[in-house]
Design an enzyme around this catalytic site. Structure first.
Site, PDB file in Angstrom:
ATOM      1  N   CYS A   3      -2.344   5.012   8.100  1.00  0.00           N
ATOM      2  CA  CYS A   3      -2.365   4.516   9.475  1.00  0.00           C
ATOM      3  C   CYS A   3      -1.211   5.060  10.294  1.00  0.00           C
ATOM      4  O   CYS A   3      -1.304   5.192  11.503  1.00  0.00           O
ATOM      5  CB  CYS A   3      -2.293   2.995   9.476  1.00  0.00           C
ATOM      6  SG  CYS A   3      -3.318   2.276   8.208  1.00  0.00           S
TER       7      CYS A   3
ATOM      8  N   THR B  42     -26.325  -8.703  10.914  1.00  0.00           N
ATOM      9  CA  THR B  42     -27.164  -8.460   9.741  1.00  0.00           C
ATOM     10  C   THR B  42     -26.320  -7.864   8.626  1.00  0.00           C
ATOM     11  O   THR B  42     -25.551  -6.933   8.839  1.00  0.00           O
ATOM     12  CB  THR B  42     -28.317  -7.503  10.111  1.00  0.00           C
ATOM     13  OG1 THR B  42     -29.052  -8.113  11.176  1.00  0.00           O
ATOM     14  CG2 THR B  42     -29.238  -7.255   8.932  1.00  0.00           C
TER      15      THR B  42
ATOM     16  N   ASN C  70       0.801  -1.223   0.000  1.00  0.00           N
ATOM     17  CA  ASN C  70       0.000   0.000   0.000  1.00  0.00           C
ATOM     18  C   ASN C  70       0.832   1.270   0.000  1.00  0.00           C
ATOM     19  O   ASN C  70       0.335   2.330  -0.341  1.00  0.00           O
ATOM     20  CB  ASN C  70      -0.976   0.003   1.179  1.00  0.00           C
ATOM     21  CG  ASN C  70      -0.337  -0.407   2.478  1.00  0.00           C
ATOM     22  OD1 ASN C  70       0.255  -1.481   2.586  1.00  0.00           O
ATOM     23  ND2 ASN C  70      -0.418   0.450   3.470  1.00  0.00           N
TER      24      ASN C  70
ATOM     25  N   SER D 106     -11.137  -4.993  -0.036  1.00  0.00           N
ATOM     26  CA  SER D 106     -11.876  -3.913   0.611  1.00  0.00           C
ATOM     27  C   SER D 106     -12.445  -2.971  -0.446  1.00  0.00           C
ATOM     28  O   SER D 106     -11.718  -2.521  -1.335  1.00  0.00           O
ATOM     29  CB  SER D 106     -10.934  -3.140   1.538  1.00  0.00           C
ATOM     30  OG  SER D 106     -11.594  -2.009   2.056  1.00  0.00           O
TER      31      SER D 106
ATOM     32  N   GLN E 229      -4.951  -3.721  -2.018  1.00  0.00           N
ATOM     33  CA  GLN E 229      -4.509  -2.706  -2.978  1.00  0.00           C
ATOM     34  C   GLN E 229      -4.580  -3.206  -4.424  1.00  0.00           C
ATOM     35  O   GLN E 229      -4.461  -2.421  -5.352  1.00  0.00           O
ATOM     36  CB  GLN E 229      -3.060  -2.282  -2.680  1.00  0.00           C
ATOM     37  CG  GLN E 229      -2.909  -1.441  -1.426  1.00  0.00           C
ATOM     38  CD  GLN E 229      -3.530  -0.049  -1.552  1.00  0.00           C
ATOM     39  OE1 GLN E 229      -3.616   0.524  -2.632  1.00  0.00           O
ATOM     40  NE2 GLN E 229      -3.965   0.498  -0.432  1.00  0.00           N
TER      41      GLN E 229
HETATM   42  C1  LIG Z   1      -6.591  -0.278   3.261  1.00  0.00           C
HETATM   43  C2  LIG Z   1      -5.883  -1.550   3.481  1.00  0.00           C
HETATM   44  C3  LIG Z   1      -6.314  -2.471   4.445  1.00  0.00           C
HETATM   45  C4  LIG Z   1      -7.453  -2.181   5.372  1.00  0.00           C
HETATM   46  O1  LIG Z   1      -8.701  -2.159   4.720  1.00  0.00           O
HETATM   47  P1  LIG Z   1      -9.942  -1.469   5.464  1.00  0.00           P
HETATM   48  O2  LIG Z   1     -11.103  -1.793   4.599  1.00  0.00           O
HETATM   49  O3  LIG Z   1      -9.645  -0.004   5.509  1.00  0.00           O
HETATM   50  O4  LIG Z   1     -10.041  -2.114   6.800  1.00  0.00           O
HETATM   51  C5  LIG Z   1      -5.621  -3.657   4.573  1.00  0.00           C
HETATM   52  N1  LIG Z   1      -4.579  -3.943   3.799  1.00  0.00           N
HETATM   53  C6  LIG Z   1      -4.127  -3.089   2.855  1.00  0.00           C
HETATM   54  C7  LIG Z   1      -2.969  -3.475   2.009  1.00  0.00           C
HETATM   55  C8  LIG Z   1      -4.758  -1.868   2.668  1.00  0.00           C
HETATM   56  O5  LIG Z   1      -4.300  -1.027   1.750  1.00  0.00           O
END
Ligand SMILES: *Cc1c(COP(=O)(O)O)cnc(C)c1O
Length: 397
Positions: free
Chosen positions: A325, A238, A152, A200, A180
């Protein structure tokens, strides 16, 4: 003033398709998919359809998809599932890498306090882990290999199919945090020997707070949230149907646009990399070819990443110094340290991550403003003065 959003690795703008797909489930189709009545059944049908779409994009079966609250939860569930299976067989060793996302690293830390041992592989200067190193780290008691698909911060893409093949041959389950990568590069979990994969939605123009875990049939997922029998008993609560429908629509669109987006983004990315490389004492982070189409990551000697970001923001440029983060903390990025950048240089990092919404004008504007801001900051920096006067040695030549 022009505004340029170049922080798409932190999150993306929702696509029109995603928003439109969500609206009906926030309006007239509000039933609970677990309800037996027709309102519930309508919702259940939408849930099935969304699961089929997500599975089709990954090349797996719908029943191999568990919807989660995002990438972090998917990472947690994947690792905890492998750990639980391993523990039953007396296998309590995990192989991962030093530059994983904290959702992986902190889960592994938690397992260490429960008696697991973890080998974190070093990452080469180019930001790539080799299948040979993974193979060498596997022990008879290894219950999981977890290697991220694309980093990331520095955008480097790992040899996932090859690492998967090693794990298959050694009989060790293989998880990849592909948050990513999904929707940005072509993925097929079967062809690439992937046993578990996290994704995600908000990293591919879907809504925040929703994601999925692919877990190959035959592996046993454990619940990390206890409660009702949703998701075949593997994730209570849910279902967030608006978000799930939005994620499925965003993923379908992203997967259909991978080639087109790459053809647009790679030239923009490389123009940015070429332009920023002209700044003296700068260095690009990570391999230039095994790299996400939209990722640009640099270290600049003699500056401080946080000040750079604030000044860029004042110019309308939304960028990042690494991962969202770690911003707010004074620690340099563990990713940059993992690829061997010394502390003082890791502090002077800049990450620009493009999406298909960015234009060549955005790139030109950034190439105009960023060198000016860096020169301004260096002018004020005592460290830079020491470097210039030869009282300190440059780390980046
Ligand atoms: C953003 C990210 C996550 C976390 O995903 P969330 O949906 O924000 O919890 C985990 N791993 C990587 C490589 C990311 O870029």
């Amino acid at each position: 003033m022009r505004t340029v959003y170049a922080d798409n690795a932190a999150t993306t703008k929702m696509s029109r398709a995603a928003i439109d797909a969500m609206l009906p489930y926030m309006d007239e189709i509000y039933g609970n998919p677990s309800s037996l009545h027709s309102a519930g059944q309508k919702a259940a049908e939408a849930l099935t359809l969304a699961r089929e779409k997500v599975a089709a994009c990954l090349g797996c079966q719908p029943r191999e998809i568990i919807f989660t609250s995002g990438g972090s939860e998917a990472d947690n569930q994947a690792i905890m599932s492998a750990a639980a299976s391993g523990e039953r067989k007396g296998k309590k060793h995990i192989v991962s890498t030093a530059f994983e996302h904290h959702a992986v690293l902190h889960t592994l830390k938690a397992l260490e306090s429960r008696g697991f041992s973890v080998t974190l592989l070093d990452v080469h200067e180019n930001g790539i882990v080799t299948p040979e190193e993974v193979e060498a780290a596997i022990r008879p008691d290894t219950c999981l290999v977890s290697v991220m698909y694309a980093n990331n911060e520095i955008g480097t893409i790992q040899p996932i199919a090859e690492i998967g093949a090693v794990c298959r041959r050694m009989g060790v389950p293989f998880h990849t945090d592909a948050v990513q990568a999904v929707g940005h590069v072509k993925i097929n979990v079967k062809e690439q020997n992937i046993d578990m994969l996290s994704l995600s939605a908000h990293k591919f123009h879907g809504p925040k707070g929703i994601g999925a875990l692919y877990i190959r049939r035959g592996l046993v997922p454990v619940s990390i949230i206890y409660g009702g029998a949703q998701e075949r008993g593997k994730r209570a609560g849910t279902e967030n149907l608006p978000a799930i429908a939005g994620m499925a629509a965003a993923l379908e669109e992203a997967c259909a646009s991978i080639d087109r987006n790459a053809a647009k983004l790679i030239p923009l990315r490389d123009k940015l990399i070429r332009g920023l490389s002209a700044i003296p004492h700068s260095a690009v982070n990570g391999d230039l070819t095994h790299r996400l189409p939209g990722n640009v990551s640099f270290c600049f000697e003699g500056i401080e990443g946080e000040s750079l970001l604030l000044l860029l923001d004042a110019k309308g440029i939304c960028a990042s110094s690494g991962s969202a983060c770690t911003s707010g903390s004074l620690d340099p990025s563990h990713v940059l340290l993992a690829i061997g950048r010394p502390h003082e240089v890791a502090h002077g990092s800049l990450r620009l991550t493009l999406s298909d919404e960015n234009t060549e004008q955005d790139v030109d504007y950034m190439l105009e403003e960023i060198p000016k801001v860096i020169a301004y900051l260096r002018n004020m920096s005592p460290v830079w003065r020491d470097l210039q006067e030869g009282k300190r040695q440059y780390v980046i030549q």
